[in-house]
Design an enzyme around this catalytic site. Structure first.
Site, PDB file in Angstrom:
ATOM      1  N   ARG A  22       6.034  -4.812   5.967  1.00 12.29           N
ATOM      2  CA  ARG A  22       6.039  -4.975   4.625  1.00 12.29           C
ATOM      3  C   ARG A  22       5.046  -4.120   4.195  1.00 12.29           C
ATOM      4  O   ARG A  22       4.558  -3.254   3.811  1.00 12.29           O
ATOM      5  CB  ARG A  22       4.267  -6.263   5.569  1.00 12.29           C
ATOM      6  CG  ARG A  22       2.818  -5.446   5.897  1.00 12.29           C
ATOM      7  CD  ARG A  22       2.008  -6.777   6.627  1.00 12.29           C
ATOM      8  NE  ARG A  22       2.807  -6.687   7.294  1.00 12.29           N
ATOM      9  CZ  ARG A  22       2.048  -7.779   7.584  1.00 12.29           C
ATOM     10  NH1 ARG A  22       0.567  -8.397   7.597  1.00 12.29           N
ATOM     11  NH2 ARG A  22       2.152  -9.005   8.904  1.00 12.29           N
ATOM     12  N   THR A  23       5.000  -4.605   2.787  1.00 16.93           N
ATOM     13  CA  THR A  23       4.355  -4.023   1.604  1.00 16.93           C
ATOM     14  C   THR A  23       3.313  -3.441   1.311  1.00 16.93           C
ATOM     15  O   THR A  23       2.465  -5.011   0.871  1.00 16.93           O
ATOM     16  CB  THR A  23       5.242  -4.573   0.350  1.00 16.93           C
ATOM     17  OG1 THR A  23       6.563  -4.757   0.669  1.00 16.93           O
ATOM     18  CG2 THR A  23       4.066  -3.756  -0.818  1.00 16.93           C
ATOM     19  N   LEU A  24       2.091  -3.287   2.009  1.00 15.91           N
ATOM     20  CA  LEU A  24       0.860  -3.149   2.128  1.00 15.91           C
ATOM     21  C   LEU A  24       0.427  -2.480   0.947  1.00 15.91           C
ATOM     22  O   LEU A  24      -0.956  -3.772   0.404  1.00 15.91           O
ATOM     23  CB  LEU A  24       0.493  -1.985   3.424  1.00 15.91           C
ATOM     24  CG  LEU A  24       1.572  -1.730   4.656  1.00 15.91           C
ATOM     25  CD1 LEU A  24      -0.027  -0.630   5.279  1.00 15.91           C
ATOM     26  CD2 LEU A  24       0.533  -3.047   5.518  1.00 15.91           C
ATOM     27  N   ASP A  81      10.025  -5.637  -3.076  1.00 19.04           N
ATOM     28  CA  ASP A  81       9.906  -6.646  -3.271  1.00 19.04           C
ATOM     29  C   ASP A  81      10.725  -8.162  -3.604  1.00 19.04           C
ATOM     30  O   ASP A  81      11.477  -8.925  -3.152  1.00 19.04           O
ATOM     31  CB  ASP A  81       7.950  -7.307  -3.691  1.00 19.04           C
ATOM     32  CG  ASP A  81       7.881  -6.869  -1.863  1.00 19.04           C
ATOM     33  OD1 ASP A  81       7.770  -6.467  -1.181  1.00 19.04           O
ATOM     34  OD2 ASP A  81       6.801  -6.815  -2.115  1.00 19.04           O
ATOM     35  N   TRP A 129       4.924  -8.549  -4.057  1.00 20.35           N
ATOM     36  CA  TRP A 129       3.891  -8.069  -5.260  1.00 20.35           C
ATOM     37  C   TRP A 129       4.632  -8.102  -6.313  1.00 20.35           C
ATOM     38  O   TRP A 129       5.219  -7.048  -6.648  1.00 20.35           O
ATOM     39  CB  TRP A 129       3.558  -7.041  -4.751  1.00 20.35           C
ATOM     40  CG  TRP A 129       2.218  -6.281  -3.867  1.00 20.35           C
ATOM     41  CD1 TRP A 129       3.058  -6.708  -1.906  1.00 20.35           C
ATOM     42  CD2 TRP A 129       1.178  -5.936  -3.805  1.00 20.35           C
ATOM     43  NE1 TRP A 129       1.556  -6.207  -1.513  1.00 20.35           N
ATOM     44  CE2 TRP A 129       0.712  -6.407  -2.013  1.00 20.35           C
ATOM     45  CE3 TRP A 129       0.255  -5.857  -4.581  1.00 20.35           C
ATOM     46  CZ2 TRP A 129      -1.082  -6.149  -1.967  1.00 20.35           C
ATOM     47  CZ3 TRP A 129      -1.089  -5.588  -4.545  1.00 20.35           C
ATOM     48  CH2 TRP A 129      -2.097  -5.547  -3.109  1.00 20.35           C
TER      49      TRP A 129
END
Length: 245
Positions: A22-24, A81, A129
Site C-alpha cells: 500500500r502507499t503509506l 495510485d 492519495w
C-alpha cells in the site's frame, strides 16, 4: 513510466503471506488540475511535473486520460495510485462493454464510481492519495465533478485541485461564464496555470490542455507559457515582510 507504490516491511514472524502493499505516504506527486465547462464541452489543464518530495524529478508525467467514450479524468497527488485508479477504470469500462447493450457509462456514472472507490479505501485506512477531476459530455449534457482522497466530492461549473483551489478558483469565479468559447476557455485556463506556475513550487512550465465534447477527447501536445519574472516582488520577496528570514 511506472511508479511503484511503497510497501510495508516484511513481517518475518508471520511470513510473506501477511505482507500488504500500500502507499503509506506519497512519493512521486503531481500538483494542481484545473477544469471548466465551456460552450461545447469541458476543458481541463494540468502541468507535467512529477515531484519526488520537494525535487521536481520528472518533467513528462501525463495526468489527464480519456475514460470510455464520454469522460476525461485528471489527477493530482501520488502517481502510482493514479495508475492503480486507471486500472480500476479499465476493468469497469471493459465490463460495461461486455454487456454490448448499446449503452455506455457516462461521466456522472464514472464520477459516482470514483467517489465510492475513494471513500471505501479511506474507510479501510488505505487511501488512494489523489484528488481527481472527472469531466465529460453525454447526450448533450456537460458534467464536471471532483473527489478527493477521503471521498469528499461535488459538481460545479469549474473545479480545481491542490493549490488551484486557493489560487485558480477565485479567478474562475470572477471570469467564468456559461457561453465561454473554446479560445476564451483556453485563455482562462492558461491564466490560471500561469498564476499557479508563479506561486506553486511544484509546478513546471510544461502543460497540456484537454477538451472533451460529443465528438470525443483531444489532449494537446505539451507546451510552455510565456512568463515574466522581472516583477520587483519576485526579485526581493521578503522585503517589508514582518518577521521574515
Amino acid at each position: 513510466m511506472n511508479f511503484m507504490a511503497s510497501t510495508q516491511p516484511e513481517n518475518r514472524l508471520l511470513g510473506p503471506q501477511s505482507d500488504s502493499q500500500r502507499t503509506l505516504y506519497p512519493y512521486v506527486t503531481g500538483t494542481s488540475v484545473v477544469a471548466l465547462k465551456y460552450k461545447d464541452g469541458i476543458l481541463m489543464a494540468a502541468d507535467m511535473g512529477g515531484s519526488y518530495g520537494s525535487t521536481l524529478r520528472y518533467k513528462s508525467v501525463e495526468r489527464m486520460k480519456p475514460i470510455g467514450k464520454h469522460s476525461l479524468l485528471g489527477a493530482s497527488g501520488e502517481i502510482s495510485d493514479f495508475q492503480e485508479i486507471l486500472r480500476y477504470l479499465d476493468e469497469l469500462i471493459l465490463y460495461d462493454n461486455m454487456w454490448d447493450d448499446g449503452n455506455s457509462l457516462g461521466p456522472k456514472e464514472v464520477h459516482n464510481y470514483l467517489t465510492r472507490v475513494m471513500y471505501n479505501r479511506r474507510n479501510k485506512f488505505n487511501p488512494l492519495w489523489n484528488s481527481l477531476v472527472l469531466g465529460g459530455v453525454k447526450n448533450g449534457q456537460k458534467y464536471l465533478g471532483m473527489v478527493n482522497m477521503i471521498g469528499v466530492n461535488f459538481e460545479d461549473n469549474h473545479v480545481a485541485t491542490g493549490f488551484g483551489n486557493h489560487l485558480a478558483r477565485p479567478i474562475l469565479r470572477q471570469e467564468w461564464h456559461e457561453n465561454l468559447s473554446f479560445e476564451d476557455g483556453v485563455r482562462l485556463l492558461e491564466k490560471c496555470m500561469r498564476v499557479l506556475l508563479y506561486r506553486d513550487r511544484s509546478a513546471v512550465n510544461k502543460l497540456q490542455i484537454a477538451k472533451i465534447t460529443e465528438e470525443g477527447v483531444t489532449i494537446s501536445q505539451p507546451y510552455s507559457l510565456k512568463t515574466y519574472w522581472e516583477f520587483s516582488a519576485f526579485k526581493n520577496p521578503t522585503q517589508g515582510a514582518v518577521g521574515s528570514w
